[in-house]
Design an enzyme around this catalytic site. Structure first.
Site, PDB file in Angstrom:
ATOM      1  N   TYR A  15       0.809  -1.223   0.000  1.00  0.00           N
ATOM      2  CA  TYR A  15       0.000   0.000   0.000  1.00  0.00           C
ATOM      3  C   TYR A  15       0.842   1.274   0.000  1.00  0.00           C
ATOM      4  CZ  TYR A  15      -3.805  -3.143   1.315  1.00  0.00           C
ATOM      5  OH  TYR A  15      -4.729  -4.156   1.335  1.00  0.00           O
ATOM      6  N   HIS A  20      -4.224   6.377  -1.143  1.00  0.00           N
ATOM      7  CA  HIS A  20      -4.786   6.405   0.211  1.00  0.00           C
ATOM      8  C   HIS A  20      -3.714   6.666   1.261  1.00  0.00           C
ATOM      9  CE1 HIS A  20      -8.715   6.162   1.783  1.00  0.00           C
ATOM     10  NE2 HIS A  20      -8.800   4.899   2.092  1.00  0.00           N
ATOM     11  N   PHE A  66      -4.874  -0.268   9.766  1.00  0.00           N
ATOM     12  CA  PHE A  66      -5.644  -0.103   8.537  1.00  0.00           C
ATOM     13  C   PHE A  66      -6.576   1.097   8.709  1.00  0.00           C
ATOM     14  CE2 PHE A  66      -4.021  -4.333   7.800  1.00  0.00           C
ATOM     15  CZ  PHE A  66      -3.638  -4.249   6.467  1.00  0.00           C
ATOM     16  N   ASN A  68      -9.649   2.031   8.317  1.00  0.00           N
ATOM     17  CA  ASN A  68     -10.959   2.089   8.973  1.00  0.00           C
ATOM     18  C   ASN A  68     -10.890   2.058  10.494  1.00  0.00           C
ATOM     19  OD1 ASN A  68     -11.683   1.925   6.330  1.00  0.00           O
ATOM     20  ND2 ASN A  68     -12.809   0.003   6.489  1.00  0.00           N
ATOM     21  N   ASN A 114     -13.296   6.986   5.615  1.00  0.00           N
ATOM     22  CA  ASN A 114     -13.477   6.096   6.766  1.00  0.00           C
ATOM     23  C   ASN A 114     -12.465   6.332   7.878  1.00  0.00           C
ATOM     24  OD1 ASN A 114     -15.770   4.781   5.785  1.00  0.00           O
ATOM     25  ND2 ASN A 114     -14.542   3.390   4.547  1.00  0.00           N
TER      26      ASN A 114
END
Length: 200
Positions: A15, A20, A66, A68, A114
């Protein structure tokens, strides 16, 4: 005055280069500027370091929960060091701003993000600072004549790396943010916003 800067992103090498993770990119820059290494702090559910930036002590945090669950890490560190919500700056990717755009604000909704939603839930308030780093929206970045398809949905878009020209614009926006942060950290939010919103 800002005492905690939280960069939002997802953990793991897969990632690291994705849209993001724009919040992680800025916090990485701050760690380099402060000559500190972000270390895994299990009690804070993330990588953290205390840095002296522009003559002020500031905590840097990259939640490893993560996206969220970003609130878990943010609140753990803030509560431990008695940092108030309005002393927290959350740096995050923003779909509603084009690459190269960046905005600073206190409070407001989560805009469907989120990570912000979880932080607000854990802090039980929306009154924390946000630095919104534009990554664009798939509907605005499609080549002319291209119809949106499943692969251009938002969830897929934010978990992909920006194109080279987008990355250059995002990097420039991060540089401009770093120019404005000394004022915000020192408590002069108005000057920070003026500097950030009237350049580039």
């Amino acid at each position: 005055m800002i005492k905690l800067i939280v960069g939002l992103g997802n953990p793991g090498a897969e990632y690291a280069a994705t849209r993001h993770n724009a919040g992680f990119w800025l916090v990485d820059q701050l760690a380099r500027m402060g000559h500190v290494t972000l270390r895994n702090e299990t009690r804070f559910h993330g990588y953290a370091a205390r840095a002296t930036l522009w003559s002020h002590e500031v905590w840097l945090l990259q939640p490893q929960t993560f996206m969220n669950r970003s609130g878990l890490a943010t609140v753990a560190l803030a509560r431990f060091y008695k940092i108030l919500p309005d002393e927290i700056l959350v740096v995050h990717d923003e779909l509603d701003l084009l690459p190269g755009a960046v905005k600073l604000k206190l409070g407001g909704g989560s805009g469907g993000h989120n990570g912000l939603k979880d932080i607000a839930a854990h802090l039980t308030t929306q009154q924390f600072w946000r630095l919104r780093v534009g990554i664009g929206h798939p509907r605005n970045l499609l080549p002319p004549g291209t119809a949106p398809s499943g692969q251009h949905d938002v969830a897929n878009f934010v978990l992909k790396a920006p194109r080279r020209e987008e990355q250059e614009l995002i990097d420039r926006a991060i540089d401009r943010s770093l120019d404005a942060l000394p004022d915000l950290v020192a408590g002069n939010a108005e000057r920070a916003m003026m500097r950030l919103h009237t350049t580039g």
